[in-house]
Design a protein around this motif. Structure first.
Motif, mmCIF file in Angstrom:
data_model
loop_
_atom_site.group_PDB
_atom_site.id
_atom_site.type_symbol
_atom_site.label_atom_id
_atom_site.label_comp_id
_atom_site.label_asym_id
_atom_site.label_seq_id
_atom_site.Cartn_x
_atom_site.Cartn_y
_atom_site.Cartn_z
ATOM 1 N N THR A 334 0.714 -1.189 -0.167
ATOM 2 C CA THR A 334 -0.054 0.044 -0.039
ATOM 3 C C THR A 334 0.884 1.163 0.100
ATOM 4 O OG1 THR A 334 -0.040 0.163 2.425
ATOM 5 C CG2 THR A 334 -1.770 -1.132 1.303
ATOM 6 N N SER A 335 2.080 1.147 0.203
ATOM 7 C CA SER A 335 3.033 2.615 0.354
ATOM 8 C C SER A 335 3.956 2.456 -0.863
ATOM 9 C CB SER A 335 3.683 2.501 1.515
ATOM 10 O OG SER A 335 4.705 1.430 1.559
ATOM 11 N N GLN A 340 -0.189 2.013 -6.673
ATOM 12 C CA GLN A 340 -1.717 2.935 -6.334
ATOM 13 C C GLN A 340 -2.740 2.682 -7.149
ATOM 14 O OE1 GLN A 340 -1.580 3.490 -2.766
ATOM 15 N NE2 GLN A 340 0.515 2.805 -3.089
#
Length: 413
Positions: A334-335, A340
């Motif tokens: 998610t980072s 994304q």
């Protein structure tokens, strides 16, 4: 004079992001299975060179040899490195014939030459992956740092995407301090340092902190090594049973991904030193250059203008001229900025930051493949290692060379 950016085709069959050991392993396995793939893929890496980050990190920490035995390397033939090194037997280190850094680098350059891959790396970083959903032919558009873009039928992310892990107390430091006085091990370059009469604090109990300690001492520093538990000594960072069916069979049979995640954590079990490094450190302790504080953590650090004042969990206080954080990295899909948009269009199950991929290491529904630590739930605890690069390649290559495996075919079938 700036070099003009390479002119790229509008489309490519396969785009590989990153030119490290994982990408190199994938390409050699791909070409071994299907020579006609030569010229049908592009590799993107800002450096424009294979293995540049790997080489820089080994050189910056003055690491003399690898931690994994000679069968782990980017060539599909496990014995290729041995054959290459026939005239250089003295460059293997005990106890398991671990290849020396220079030998390994020379071997990788030989692999690159044998597979004619010297010109295959495009010297541009990828800034964005834009999914282009389509009922029959989904594809991905890669946006590059110079503003160009290219459409790829399939993309492999092989950048070793991980996030630096920093202890909580670092974020609580209120005073401003020079950046080089407190930094993560990944930005330390021993070659540029002269540390006479400095006292350095190294936080962490992994092999990297051992290399940093030895390097700092050889440059005239006194070193404190602070480890939040006991110093662990292990030959490898995960048991050799994880390289084959012995442990992996049960791991792959486990359908509960949270349990798989827990198994990965237990198998790697935090940082550890090799017995050889442990011996070297004990020698430095005896000669008064090194203190090892086990079961101890930093509670607070203050920059006093010239030095750090550090309070420890055992109640003691110390002063240091610089602090190095050898606190590792963690994988969290998610980072990872590049993923994304893909995850918005193709939402997937995520367990403690790790994505649940399909059996070919693909984001389900999409022709994007992941290698390295992010693929650990499907590859096992050694996903980020050289052996993990081989295991990942064995899963990804069939989906690229067999038309029946392609999503675009499955959709139109």
């Amino acid at each position: 004079m700036e070099e003009t950016p390479p002119s790229l085709p509008a489309k490519t069959d396969l785009a590989i992001i990153g030119a490290g050991p994982h990408a190199l392993t994938l390409v050699t396995h791909l070409l071994q299975k299907r020579q006609t793939m030569w010229g049908k893929f592009l590799v993107f890496d800002k450096s424009g060179r294979w293995m540049s980050r790997w080489q820089n990190q080994f050189a910056a920490l003055e690491i003399p040899h690898l931690r994994s035995p000679a069968v782990h390397h980017p060539d599909p033939n496990p014995f290729a490195l041995r054959k290459f090194a026939e005239s250089r037997p003295h460059e293997f280190f005990p106890p398991y014939d671990l290849p020396g850094t220079r030998l390994f680098n020379d071997f990788c350059q030989d692999v690159i030459r044998r597979y004619s891959l010297q010109q295959q790396v495009i010297p541009l970083g990828v800034t964005r992956i834009e999914p282009l959903p389509h009922l029959f032919r989904p594809s991905l558009r890669l946006w590059l740092q110079d503003g160009q873009s290219i459409i790829a039928r399939r993309v492999v992310l092989a950048t070793g995407s991980s996030k630096l892990q920093l202890p909580d107390w670092v974020n609580q430091i209120t005073s401003r301090y020079p950046e080089h006085k407190l930094c993560h091990s990944s930005s330390v370059d021993l070659r540029k340092l002269w540390l006479t009469s400095e006292r350095v604090l190294i936080v962490g109990g992994g092999l990297t902190s051992g290399h940093l300690a030895v390097g700092a001492i050889s440059r005239g520093a006194k070193v404190d090594l602070m480890i939040r538990r006991h110093l662990q000594e292990k030959l490898f960072d995960a048991e050799p049973g994880w390289l084959g069916p012995k442990y992996l069979k049960g791991f792959f049979a486990e359908q509960d991904y949270q349990k798989r995640f827990d198994t990965i954590l237990q198998a790697r079990n935090g940082g550890s030193m090799t017995p050889a490094m442990g011996m070297q450190l004990r020698r430095e302790v005896r000669s008064g250059n090194l203190r090892i504080n086990e079961n101890c953590q930093v509670v607070m650090a203050q920059w006093m203008g010239e030095k750090w004042r550090v309070q420890c969990s055992d109640g003691s206080q110390h002063e240091y001229s610089r602090i190095w954080l050898s606190t590792g990295t963690k994988f969290d899909v998610t980072s990872e900025a590049l993923l994304q948009e893909v995850l918005e269009v193709y939402p997937i199950k995520i367990v403690n930051g790790l994505p649940v991929l399909d059996e070919y290491l693909r984001v389900p529904g999409c022709e994007l493949f992941l290698m390295g630590g992010l693929a650990a739930l499907q590859v096992g605890p050694t996903a980020r290692n050289l052996s993990g690069a081989r295991m990942a390649s064995e899963k990804i290559v069939p989906a690229i060379v067999k038309p029946s495996m392609a999503l675009s075919q499955l959709r139109s079938a």
